[in-house]
Design an enzyme around this catalytic site. Structure first.
Site, PDB file in Angstrom:
ATOM      1  N   LYS A 181       0.843  -1.209   0.000  1.00 57.28           N
ATOM      2  CA  LYS A 181       0.000   0.000   0.000  1.00 57.28           C
ATOM      3  C   LYS A 181       0.880   1.261   0.000  1.00 57.28           C
ATOM      4  O   LYS A 181       2.105   1.170   0.014  1.00 57.28           O
ATOM      5  CB  LYS A 181      -0.955  -0.036   1.195  1.00 57.28           C
TER       6      LYS A 181
HETATM    7  C1  LIG Z   1      -5.136  -4.445   1.411  1.00 58.16           C
HETATM    8  C2  LIG Z   1      -6.604  -4.412   1.359  1.00 58.16           C
HETATM    9  C3  LIG Z   1      -7.411  -4.813   2.443  1.00 58.16           C
HETATM   10  C4  LIG Z   1      -6.895  -5.517   3.663  1.00 58.16           C
HETATM   11  O1  LIG Z   1      -5.832  -4.940   4.271  1.00 58.16           O
HETATM   12  P1  LIG Z   1      -4.834  -5.818   5.182  1.00 58.16           P
HETATM   13  O2  LIG Z   1      -4.038  -4.736   5.846  1.00 58.16           O
HETATM   14  O3  LIG Z   1      -4.021  -6.652   4.237  1.00 58.16           O
HETATM   15  O4  LIG Z   1      -5.642  -6.612   6.112  1.00 58.16           O
HETATM   16  C5  LIG Z   1      -8.775  -4.628   2.346  1.00 58.16           C
HETATM   17  N1  LIG Z   1      -9.345  -4.106   1.251  1.00 58.16           N
HETATM   18  C6  LIG Z   1      -8.605  -3.744   0.167  1.00 58.16           C
HETATM   19  C7  LIG Z   1      -9.303  -3.165  -1.011  1.00 58.16           C
HETATM   20  C8  LIG Z   1      -7.228  -3.911   0.186  1.00 58.16           C
HETATM   21  O5  LIG Z   1      -6.514  -3.584  -0.898  1.00 58.16           O
END
Ligand SMILES: *Cc1c(COP(=O)(O)O)cnc(C)c1O
Length: 382
Positions: A181
């Site tokens: 991210k």
């Molecule tokens: C990364 C992501 C999540 C979950 O995040 P985590 O930190 O990996 O639990 C949820 N929704 C979307 C759209 C994501 O890209």
């Protein structure tokens, strides 16, 4: 291999973590509140609750909104499974509404068609990094008392038509700090809202449903108190000071990361402009895109061959996402399957995400684009 996404860490990030390691608190100390305050200020909300993952943040949001058995939560199928799973965690049913064919964002028209008397929330996903049509979604939700939740895991730093940042548009918004991210804490997430009562419920949920934290307890007098009250069933979804020290250090670089992501995306756009077989996703006008993903659409019959050839050539292309309602768990548990969201299902056959992250160089972007053209030209139709 150039991966589709990866973290971008410098010595100052490492120093921030080391300094937290040498401090009195490894978890739930001053770094958590400092990181929450910094993200809240950046996004433009009054309340932020940092948790152990984006998935935990989604779960906390469902809990804070009081969603439970018998309720329905409308979600898009083109997302990571966690967006729908959070409804299941609280005993509610996810209801899949189809996406816009050009942006793959949740379609307000399709949402309206899925609303029932049981609908308690709509979770919109700012897929790839651009904000959804929240004005249209709000017009559907608000008159019916339906909560509007934004899964902004792709969109930290994006802005809508009015310049409002992703995370400050819906009633409750959720971020992830997974390494792919925009900024990372290793694992981590955050709940954002302007509603102090919702934030309090999310905060208690993060720590076993206990409503008083250590600081509040020490306010009882010089010797503190052993008393605390577990008001509701919660979890251990706490995030550590080590992680928040990293996140806070990363946040200082977010605007630089976003500038690189946007520059590389614009370069991909230019390099594919004369290549009809490679069709980037459409952008909503007036949106400041955060480009978590650079998503292209290829001829469906060649997508698999191109994917494999690109991997062979050392480029970590990926597919975001297999429509959630096609996963075995959802088919088995909620009787979903092909035909439920035809636009998402057809789009899925064509999707390919290209490498895009701030640790890349412009030469990497050019190499990906050139190799993609070649891979597409070489690909036999399936
Ligand atoms: C990364 C992501 C999540 C979950 O995040 P985590 O930190 O990996 O639990 C949820 N929704 C979307 C759209 C994501 O890209």
């Amino acid at each position: 291999m150039i991966p589709y996404g990866r973290q971008c860490l410098d010595d100052d990030d490492v120093a921030a973590v080391v300094s937290a390691l040498r401090s009195d608190f490894l978890t739930t100390g001053p770094a958590v509140a400092a990181f929450e305050g910094a993200v809240a200020a950046y996004v433009g909300v009054s309340q932020a609750v940092a948790v152990s993952s984006g998935t935990a943040a989604l779960h906390a949001a469902m809990h804070a909104l009081g969603i439970g058995p018998g309720d329905e939560v409308v979600v898009p199928p083109i997302t990571f499974a966690a967006t729908a799973n959070c409804a299941v965690y609280v005993g509610a049913a996810p209801v899949f509404a189809d996406v816009d064919p050009e942006t793959l964002l949740l379609s307000p028209r399709q949402v309206a068609a899925r609303i029932t008397p049981r609908t308690k929330a709509v979770i919109a996903v700012d897929y790839a990094g651009q904000t959804c049509d929240y004005a249209a979604l709000r017009a559907i939700c608000a008159p019916r008392g339906i909560a509007l939740v934004a899964d902004c895991c792709h969109a930290l730093g994006a802005r809508d038509e009015a310049g409002v940042r992703a995370g400050a548009i819906a009633d409750v918004s959720v971020l992830s700090f997974h390494p792919v991210k925009h900024i990372t804490t290793g694992e981590g997430g955050m709940v954002l809202t302007n509603d102090p009562a919702l934030a309090d419920r999310a905060r208690a949920f993060r720590s076993h449903g206990i409503s008083q934290d250590a600081a509040a307890r020490s306010a009882h007098g010089p010797f503190g108190t052993w008393e605390y009250a577990m008001e509701e069933l919660g979890y251990n979804y706490r995030i550590t000071d080590l992680q928040c020290a990293l996140g806070h250090s990363q946040l200082r670089k977010l605007d630089g990361f976003l500038a690189l992501r946007r520059r590389f995306a614009a370069l991909y756009d230019a390099l594919f402009a004369d290549c009809p077989g490679i069709e980037p996703l459409a952008r909503r006008p007036g949106i400041d895109h955060a480009y978590h993903l650079y998503v292209t659409r290829l001829p469906a019959a060649r997508r698999k061959a191109v994917f494999e050839d690109m991997r062979r050539r050392g480029f970590g292309v990926n597919v975001h996402y297999i429509p959630v309602h096609l996963h075995p768990f959802y088919r088995r548990t909620f009787q979903t399957g092909p035909g439920l969201c035809p636009t998402a299902e057809a789009a899925y056959e064509r999707l390919l995400s290209l490498p895009l992250h701030p640790a890349m160089a412009e030469a990497d972007v050019r190499a990906v684009a050139e190799n993609l053209r070649q891979a597409l030209a070489d690909a036999p139709a399936r």
